[in-house]
Design a protein around this motif. Sequence first.
Motif, short mmCIF file in Angstrom:
data_model
loop_
_atom_site.label_atom_id
_atom_site.label_comp_id
_atom_site.label_asym_id
_atom_site.label_seq_id
_atom_site.Cartn_x
_atom_site.Cartn_y
_atom_site.Cartn_z
N LEU B 9 0.83 -1.20 0.00
CA LEU B 9 0.00 0.00 0.00
C LEU B 9 0.87 1.25 0.00
CD1 LEU B 9 -2.97 0.90 0.16
CD2 LEU B 9 -2.59 1.26 2.59
N SER B 13 0.55 4.01 -2.84
CA SER B 13 0.22 5.41 -2.54
C SER B 13 1.40 6.31 -2.86
CB SER B 13 -0.22 5.56 -1.08
OG SER B 13 0.90 5.53 -0.23
N PHE B 139 -5.80 5.90 0.70
CA PHE B 139 -6.73 5.40 -0.32
C PHE B 139 -7.32 6.56 -1.12
CE2 PHE B 139 -6.69 1.98 2.81
CZ PHE B 139 -6.43 0.90 1.98
#
Lengths: 350, 288
Positions: B9, B13, B139
């Motif tokens: 992640l 990101s 997110f």
Amino acid sequence: MIGSRNYWPIAAAVIAALSAIVVLPAIYDEYSLLQLTIYAILSVLALSLAFIWGYGGILSFGHAVFFGLGAYSYAIGAINFGETTIALLLSMVIPGLFAAALGYFLFYGRISDVYLGAITLTVTLIFFNLASSTSGPEYRVGRVPLGGFNGIPSIPQLNVPGFPDWTLSTTELFALSVATLALVYIGLRLLINSDFGRIVVAIKENEVRAELLGYDARKYKLVTFVIGGAIAGLAGCLFANWGGFTSPAVFALGQSVQIIIWVVVGGVGTLAGPVIGCVLIQWLTNSLASLNTVNNNLIMGGILVVVVLMLPQGLVPTIARLARGRRPVQRLDAATKGLGGASTKSEARA
Amino acid sequence: MDYLIAVGLEVVSGIASLVLISIGLAVVFGMMKVINLAHGEFLMMGGYATITAANAGVNIWVSILLIAPLVVGLIGLIVERFVIRRLYGRVIDTMLATWGLSLLFIGLATTVFGNTTAGISSPLGPVNIGHVGVSAYKFFIVAVALAVIVALYSLFKLSRFGLVARATMQNAAMSSALGVEPPRVYAATFAIGSALAGLAGGVLAPITGVVPSLGAAFVAKAFITVIGGGSTVLVGTLSASGIFATVNQLASFATTPVIGEVALLGSAIILLRLLPHGITGRFFKGRI
């Protein structure tokens, strides 16, 4: 003026330097002399970029790397050896070697224009990052801890070669800086007037044509870059002497921008221009800093924008032309041409 | 396993942030061959626009997604009119002038907002993936980056403006002969690029906080990403961001963030040496 075998600028430089060395210490106190010394040192730095950009056509966005390397090399050498002659040599050899390595990478990779700018900019950032993160005691060269963000303090003053106890006084450092400035100016002027210099300028004007005439553009650019790097390193050495310390700030992006601003304001493609630009801008920065009312960035930014828009050739060429009684050449309105230059280039590539 | 997801992640990101940071510059470079070195300050102004609006009581999402791009897009329009337009076709002069603008904007922001960090708290809290807590805002960044890419693709590939803009980019004289006004296309393109920079500044403001010198942290990365990607806007930015952000995040995980940064810069240098005209100078030619 380019390429003319005209020696009056050299005579003028000698006379100006000699009179500055003789007269100024008699008029000014030590503090003012120290102020004047930094102008001379930074002018040497300005000359180094003036040479590789104005005559070699290589715009480095990371020219401060060589300046910083010079300062660090001198600091490390001088503290380790005690006697400063080797350190002085190192401050030119190490930036020169680094310029050779980087230049080989760039020019023999046929990297030019914006891409060259991107890489040189990146190199500065790497140096700044690395130098800032060396604060631990494990980062040391010989007896010298690199000191991370705080840099290296109490760097010994230059001594007269062979006489470790005869270190330079403020007045002597001033004389040395002015003499260096004059010698670098004269050296570059002679170099530009030599066959080598003419080929370098020819490559800047039209690289393909110069190559068709049999000159290896890569080699000439490399040598130009190395000379510029070594001179910037010498300026770094004097700078470390002047302040007695060096920190990663010498590698900062802002430092590289400064050098470019000096050259742009004074005039790309001249040697005297960048020196004048440097002195003018530094004087302005100092005066504004003491006023403490207007933000320095605001003024520097404003100057750069106005000069690029209004005086695209810089102060010295514009004044020289006015003095000869001709108006500046009017540029065609760029907007009506659209992106002519860029589109023909991409057509040629396609 | 949770750890791997968390690292994954971070990488995703990281890529999304790099895309957001550079896409505005990429649009302007790809379409106009103009390098806007005040790009970082456009981000900074987007950040200030967001924070000022949010502190004035405007909904935080409106401040980020609407106010920041609008304000900076408008500034971009003014900059194009008074500076960029006068320097078309002179790449180096444009870089120098926009570098001047960058200093000018830093000075202005320091004068107006002071030399302190302004910030707003992140509007989204943490979420748990297994045992690892991750900021939900990451997110959001990924979502915004995806939305920007889709929107740009539609704009340049499907709309009439996109057609005209691409035609002007390929051959300004020819499209001018066909009745297009290149200066207007350039102005619109520059405004779009600026608005995207403003959006990125707004999106990143809750994470980084905003100082007048914020732009310096971004402009070099954006510049390198765009140049590394080459002149093809979307594919170039995506592929270069993918490579650089992955290298950066993995090296940061393995060592320190500083080394991560250095690894990013080092990989950029190697990439440019191997592909002197960027990734899209060799691959994916002729795409957007």
